[in-house]
Design a protein around this motif. Structure first.
Motif, PDB file in Angstrom:
ATOM      1  N   ALA A  81      45.479 100.326  79.509  1.00  0.00           N
ATOM      2  CA  ALA A  81      45.190  99.204  78.613  1.00  0.00           C
ATOM      3  C   ALA A  81      44.884  98.100  79.420  1.00  0.00           C
ATOM      4  O   ALA A  81      45.706  97.776  80.457  1.00  0.00           O
ATOM      5  N   THR A  82      43.719  97.235  79.141  1.00  0.00           N
ATOM      6  CA  THR A  82      43.616  96.062  79.997  1.00  0.00           C
ATOM      7  C   THR A  82      44.803  94.894  79.845  1.00  0.00           C
ATOM      8  O   THR A  82      45.038  94.779  78.486  1.00  0.00           O
ATOM      9  N   GLY A  83      45.373  94.540  80.574  1.00  0.00           N
ATOM     10  CA  GLY A  83      46.488  93.670  80.610  1.00  0.00           C
ATOM     11  C   GLY A  83      47.858  94.397  79.844  1.00  0.00           C
ATOM     12  O   GLY A  83      48.501  93.686  79.357  1.00  0.00           O
ATOM     13  N   GLY A  84      47.822  95.581  80.007  1.00  0.00           N
ATOM     14  CA  GLY A  84      48.874  96.505  79.500  1.00  0.00           C
ATOM     15  C   GLY A  84      49.901  96.848  80.431  1.00  0.00           C
ATOM     16  O   GLY A  84      51.069  97.264  80.112  1.00  0.00           O
ATOM     17  N   VAL A  85      50.072  96.066  81.483  1.00  0.00           N
ATOM     18  CA  VAL A  85      51.361  95.883  82.635  1.00  0.00           C
ATOM     19  C   VAL A  85      52.119  94.822  82.464  1.00  0.00           C
ATOM     20  O   VAL A  85      51.677  93.652  82.527  1.00  0.00           O
ATOM     21  N   LYS A  86      53.357  95.002  81.849  1.00  0.00           N
ATOM     22  CA  LYS A  86      54.229  93.926  81.536  1.00  0.00           C
ATOM     23  C   LYS A  86      55.606  94.103  82.417  1.00  0.00           C
ATOM     24  O   LYS A  86      55.955  95.211  82.796  1.00  0.00           O
ATOM     25  N   LEU A  87      56.319  92.830  82.421  1.00  0.00           N
ATOM     26  CA  LEU A  87      57.469  92.928  83.136  1.00  0.00           C
ATOM     27  C   LEU A  87      58.524  92.225  82.260  1.00  0.00           C
ATOM     28  O   LEU A  87      58.226  91.056  81.872  1.00  0.00           O
ATOM     29  N   TYR A  88      59.501  92.995  81.824  1.00  0.00           N
ATOM     30  CA  TYR A  88      60.830  92.573  81.336  1.00  0.00           C
ATOM     31  C   TYR A  88      62.006  92.415  81.792  1.00  0.00           C
ATOM     32  O   TYR A  88      62.329  93.038  82.617  1.00  0.00           O
ATOM     33  N   GLN A  89      63.000  91.144  81.318  1.00  0.00           N
ATOM     34  CA  GLN A  89      64.155  91.445  81.630  1.00  0.00           C
ATOM     35  C   GLN A  89      65.041  92.182  80.693  1.00  0.00           C
ATOM     36  O   GLN A  89      65.244  91.910  79.465  1.00  0.00           O
ATOM     37  N   ASP A  90      65.509  93.183  81.201  1.00  0.00           N
ATOM     38  CA  ASP A  90      66.049  94.515  80.397  1.00  0.00           C
ATOM     39  C   ASP A  90      67.465  93.978  80.318  1.00  0.00           C
ATOM     40  O   ASP A  90      68.458  94.409  81.151  1.00  0.00           O
ATOM     41  N   ASN A  91      67.909  93.412  79.261  1.00  0.00           N
ATOM     42  CA  ASN A  91      69.176  92.470  79.279  1.00  0.00           C
ATOM     43  C   ASN A  91      70.534  93.327  78.853  1.00  0.00           C
ATOM     44  O   ASN A  91      71.362  93.265  79.341  1.00  0.00           O
ATOM     45  N   ASN A  92      69.979  94.613  78.455  1.00  0.00           N
ATOM     46  CA  ASN A  92      71.275  95.649  78.083  1.00  0.00           C
ATOM     47  C   ASN A  92      71.143  96.839  79.051  1.00  0.00           C
ATOM     48  O   ASN A  92      71.849  97.545  79.084  1.00  0.00           O
ATOM     49  N   THR A 131      74.045  90.049  88.764  1.00  0.00           N
ATOM     50  CA  THR A 131      72.782  91.044  88.728  1.00  0.00           C
ATOM     51  C   THR A 131      71.940  90.942  87.762  1.00  0.00           C
ATOM     52  O   THR A 131      72.575  90.648  86.565  1.00  0.00           O
ATOM     53  N   ARG A 132      70.676  90.987  87.832  1.00  0.00           N
ATOM     54  CA  ARG A 132      69.555  91.010  86.842  1.00  0.00           C
ATOM     55  C   ARG A 132      68.932  92.375  86.961  1.00  0.00           C
ATOM     56  O   ARG A 132      68.747  92.745  87.941  1.00  0.00           O
ATOM     57  N   THR A 133      68.442  92.848  85.719  1.00  0.00           N
ATOM     58  CA  THR A 133      67.721  94.102  85.617  1.00  0.00           C
ATOM     59  C   THR A 133      66.304  93.870  84.964  1.00  0.00           C
ATOM     60  O   THR A 133      66.253  93.176  83.909  1.00  0.00           O
ATOM     61  N   LEU A 134      65.336  94.180  85.768  1.00  0.00           N
ATOM     62  CA  LEU A 134      63.869  94.168  85.334  1.00  0.00           C
ATOM     63  C   LEU A 134      63.439  95.512  84.859  1.00  0.00           C
ATOM     64  O   LEU A 134      63.556  96.604  85.667  1.00  0.00           O
ATOM     65  N   LEU A 135      62.389  95.489  84.037  1.00  0.00           N
ATOM     66  CA  LEU A 135      61.797  96.793  83.513  1.00  0.00           C
ATOM     67  C   LEU A 135      60.178  96.588  83.601  1.00  0.00           C
ATOM     68  O   LEU A 135      59.787  95.764  82.689  1.00  0.00           O
ATOM     69  N   LEU A 136      59.420  97.427  84.270  1.00  0.00           N
ATOM     70  CA  LEU A 136      58.106  97.506  84.310  1.00  0.00           C
ATOM     71  C   LEU A 136      57.552  98.466  83.113  1.00  0.00           C
ATOM     72  O   LEU A 136      57.941  99.715  83.007  1.00  0.00           O
ATOM     73  N   THR A 137      56.765  97.847  82.280  1.00  0.00           N
ATOM     74  CA  THR A 137      55.995  98.862  81.283  1.00  0.00           C
ATOM     75  C   THR A 137      54.791  99.096  81.408  1.00  0.00           C
ATOM     76  O   THR A 137      53.912  97.919  81.996  1.00  0.00           O
TER      77      THR A 137
END
Length: 199
Positions: A81-92, A131-137
């Protein structure tokens, strides 16, 4: 009788110079880096790769740019999807998007198949010694054929731009380059929906 000038007083000392030590950043796959699985062709917020970032004890580390590379038999230009790639901070750090996670930035797309999604102008700070955790969706648009596969990950340390928050010096990360398991479009698979409180 001796003649000539005699120096009086304490010797002159130069100003003391303090040199700050540049920080460090370690890169690795997260504890719940997505494994290979089946998805629906219109699945949204599909976890693609989980990245763990650890700053050394010397100084905070600021991430300004992050690039992720797509691969697989599916067409990343036509099937995502257009604009469908997102980056989150995966806090848990559970590898899914849920109510406790924070959207770092979104709205990216791949300009061509097996292309690169680059998140620029970030201001993501990892405090020293943490440490921080990132999640690409990724969100898919329903066009992908059954059996099409999609993957994402890092291919070089240069995919990440980081600077020391105290020194302002560029920091080259060390460690491993995470790549998530392949997501394959499969028949009647339901889209993954992750809500707060769900497992």
């Amino acid at each position: 009788e001796k003649s000539g000038a005699t120096a009086v007083g304490a010797p002159l000392l130069g100003a003391r110079r303090t040199t700050a030590t540049k920080g460090t950043l370690t890169l690795s796959a997260g504890p719940q880096n997505p494994t290979s699985s089946s998805i629906a062709s219109n699945a949204n917020n599909v976890p693609m790769v989980q990245v763990q970032l650890t700053a050394g004890a010397t100084e905070d580390v600021r991430i300004t740019d992050f690039a992720f590379h797509a691969s697989g038999s599916g067409n990343d230009l036509l099937d995502i999807a257009t604009g469908g790639v997102k980056l989150y901070q995966d806090n848990n750090a559970d590898g899914h998007v849920d109510g406790g996670d924070v959207l770092v930035t979104g709205g990216q797309s791949y300009a061509f198949d097996n292309g690169t999604a680059t998140f620029s102008g970030l201001n993501f700070v990892i405090p020293a010694g943490t440490t921080r955790t990132l999640l690409l969706t990724t969100g898919f648009n329903g066009n992908a054929a059954n059996g099409a596969s999609f993957s994402a990950g890092l291919s070089a340390v240069s995919d990440l731009t980081a600077v020391g928050d105290k020194t302002g010096l560029s920091i080259t990360p060390t460690g491993s380059l995470p790549v998530g398991g392949a997501k394959s479009v499969g028949g009647d698979q339901a889209p993954p929906v992750f809500q707060q409180g769900s497992p």
